[in-house]
Structure formats: C-alpha cells, structure tokens
Design a protein around this motif. Structure first.
Motif, PDB file in Angstrom:
ATOM      1  N   HIS A   1      -5.095  -3.080 -11.473  1.00 53.64           N
ATOM      2  CA  HIS A   1      -5.070  -2.509 -10.121  1.00 53.64           C
ATOM      3  C   HIS A   1      -6.311  -2.864  -9.299  1.00 53.64           C
ATOM      4  N   PRO A   2      -6.073  -3.302  -8.020  1.00 56.22           N
ATOM      5  CA  PRO A   2      -4.783  -3.678  -7.429  1.00 56.22           C
ATOM      6  C   PRO A   2      -4.342  -5.038  -7.928  1.00 56.22           C
TER       7      PRO A   2
ATOM      8  N   ARG B   1      -3.992   0.727  -2.520  1.00 54.11           N
ATOM      9  CA  ARG B   1      -3.460  -0.631  -2.461  1.00 54.11           C
ATOM     10  C   ARG B   1      -2.878  -0.995  -3.827  1.00 54.11           C
ATOM     11  N   ALA B   2      -1.591  -1.302  -3.852  1.00 59.66           N
ATOM     12  CA  ALA B   2      -0.915  -1.638  -5.110  1.00 59.66           C
ATOM     13  C   ALA B   2      -1.075  -3.107  -5.457  1.00 59.66           C
ATOM     14  N   THR B   3      -0.920  -4.006  -4.465  1.00 58.06           N
ATOM     15  CA  THR B   3      -1.095  -5.440  -4.691  1.00 58.06           C
ATOM     16  C   THR B   3      -1.901  -6.029  -3.545  1.00 58.06           C
TER      17      THR B   3
ATOM     18  N   CYS C   1      -0.465  -2.390 -11.993  1.00 55.11           N
ATOM     19  CA  CYS C   1      -0.835  -3.644 -11.322  1.00 55.11           C
ATOM     20  C   CYS C   1       0.077  -3.964 -10.148  1.00 55.11           C
ATOM     21  N   GLY C   2       1.114  -3.165  -9.934  1.00 54.46           N
ATOM     22  CA  GLY C   2       1.963  -3.346  -8.766  1.00 54.46           C
ATOM     23  C   GLY C   2       3.189  -4.214  -8.995  1.00 54.46           C
TER      24      GLY C   2
ATOM     25  N   GLU D   1       0.832  -1.200   0.000  1.00 56.82           N
ATOM     26  CA  GLU D   1       0.000   0.000   0.000  1.00 56.82           C
ATOM     27  C   GLU D   1       0.866   1.249   0.000  1.00 56.82           C
ATOM     28  N   TYR D   2       0.314   2.306  -0.617  1.00 57.65           N
ATOM     29  CA  TYR D   2       0.941   3.617  -0.592  1.00 57.65           C
ATOM     30  C   TYR D   2      -0.019   4.581   0.102  1.00 57.65           C
TER      31      TYR D   2
ATOM     32  N   SER E   1       6.263  -2.428  -7.880  1.00 59.54           N
ATOM     33  CA  SER E   1       6.218  -2.337  -6.413  1.00 59.54           C
ATOM     34  C   SER E   1       6.650  -3.653  -5.783  1.00 59.54           C
TER      35      SER E   1
END
Length: 284
Positions: A228-229, A36-38, A59-60, A27-28, A63
């Motif tokens: 995403h996520p 939420r990235a993943t 889609c992360g 998360e960022y 990250s």
C-alpha cells in the motif's frame, strides 16, 4: 520486359490491447482522511491473456478489478476496453467474486445461470435456458440444474458463478480471488478446471490473487504490485508454468524470485517506465 518495382515490406504492427489501464490512481474518501489504494498503475491485457494482478493485502488489486468492472471511478488515469472508455458496469465485463453468497439462494442452478441473460435482455427465455444448460455442463454440473445453492459445496457454487459469467460471453472475465475460501484440494481442482476451460475457449481473463503459486499456475502474465499504495513493481511472463510444473525446481525458483520482487524493496525497487510509456517487463 517490365521489371516489377520492389516494395518495402513493413513489419506487422502489434495488435492493440483489448484492455488498457493507463496511470490509474484510486482513492477512498473517509470522514477523517483520504486513502490512496493505487498510484499511477498501468498495464495492457491482450485478447486471450490470462493476466494476473498479484500483490499483498491492501495493495489495491481488488480495487483495480472493480475499476475495470466499472464499479468505482479512478481519481486519475483512464481505463479503456476495446478503445472505449470504461465509465460504468456492463455485460462485457463479468465478475466472479470470492464470496459463496454471490448466488441468489432462492434460485436454482439453472435459474442463477439464466438470470443475467434475462436481466440484460441478451436472450429470450428459451435461448437463455439452452445457453445456461450448455455452460452448466461445461463446468461439470450436469444433473444439478434444479439444485439450490445451499445444497452445493463451495467449489460447486463457484462453478455455478463461473458458468453464469461465461454464459454472458464477456469480453473480459474478471475473477477476484475466486478460490481463496476453498480448501487446498478443491482449490487445486478449480484451478485445473479453469485451465481446462481456457484451453478450450481462449477467453480473456483478469485474475486477482495474493498467492504467488496460484499466480504462476493461472496466469501467462503477472503484474506485481507493491504494498500500500499499490504501484507497479514489474510485469512478468509466466506462460511456461502451470499445474504440471507446480512443485518443480524452476517453479519454486520463480516463486522465490517473485517473493523477493514483492517484498524486498531494497533489492527490487519499482522500475521506471521505459521510453514511449511501455511498462518494464521481464522474464522469470
């Protein structure tokens, strides 16, 4: 005559993965909201794998690579390298980024490759110079040891970055869309060079891309991430493909199937994990 007792032979146990990512959510936090990235992404990378994280922008996947590198901490889940938790950056995980400005411009090619060896005190100056020269030659830049980055093409800069990374002899080489900014011909050449290096050295690679064709060319295993996520949609075995098969009917059919798995949510819902927590896997 004594008859020897028969002993039951146990099947050999599969080797433990070198890298294990277990239910990692990233998360960022911004001023207004948390993004939420993943979401609960899991995968294993074994020694000598060319493991590709593939998915659309946002889609992360980058990250996840940064989390494996130790640059960001998961909100939940765990990352282990050789059985030890990843909590910070380390010389056992070296990253090659997309940007060409990852090389200090005031350092020559030789100095750039030597720099992390000296900064981490992995080697003395003489040994670091010898190793740097070895890897500069491996990536085809012999004769450019004294050149500065501004005099090099984009492809040559990425070769320096790869030489610098491999000179550290990391447990896992992490590459974040390293060829995305190159023109098509140079990109293909760099893919070919990466494949040649892997065939010779059999290092472990974690590679991020949003190109389906590049994933098939570079990887022997591909993890598909949903938009995403990022969630795991499927894991594919792709060892049968490479530059030699690019453009062929089987290659194009595999690319179309991956596109459907990535973007046709109705036809390809994200599969649930199998019993025992094993990730859903399939061939293409």
């Amino acid at each position: 005559m004594r008859i020897p007792k028969l002993q039951a032979l146990r099947p050999p146990q599969p080797a433990a993965p070198l890298l294990r990512v277990s239910k990692v959510s990233l998360e960022y936090r911004g001023a207004a909201r948390t993004v939420r990235a993943t979401h609960e992404v899991s995968f294993d990378v074994h020694r000598g794998d060319r493991f590709v994280l593939l998915g659309p922008s946002g889609c992360g996947k980058s990250s996840l690579l940064k989390a494996v590198a130790g640059f960001i901490a998961p909100q939940s889940g765990s990352i282990e390298l050789d059985g030890r938790g990843v909590t910070r950056p380390g010389p056992d995980r070296i990253v090659v980024f997309q940007e060409f400005d990852q090389l200090p411009p005031w350092k020559t090619v030789l100095e750039n490759v030597m720099f992390p060896l000296l900064a981490t005190r992995s080697l003395g100056r003489r040994a670091a110079r010898e190793r740097a020269l070895h890897w500069i030659a491996k990536v085809g830049l012999e004769g450019f040891e004294d050149a500065h980055p501004h005099t090099l093409s984009g492809g040559m800069k990425q070769r320096v970055a790869i030489a610098r990374a491999l000179a550290m002899q990391p447990a896992v080489l992490l590459m974040d869309e390293p060829f995305a900014a190159l023109d098509a011909l140079t990109r293909r050449k760099m893919q070919e060079e990466l494949g040649r290096l892997w065939e010779e050295l059999r290092f472990t690679l974690l590679f991020v891309t949003h190109s389906i064709e590049e994933a098939l060319v570079v990887g022997n295993r591909i993890l598909l991430l949903s938009p995403h996520p990022g969630r795991v949609r499927a894991e594919l075995n792709s060892h049968q493909f490479g530059l030699h098969s690019a453009g062929g009917a089987e290659f194009q059919a595999a690319a179309r199937r991956i596109h459907g798995l990535l973007f046709d949510a109705a036809a390809a819902p994200a599969p649930a994990p199998a019993q025992g927590g094993q990730l859903y896997r399939m061939a293409i």
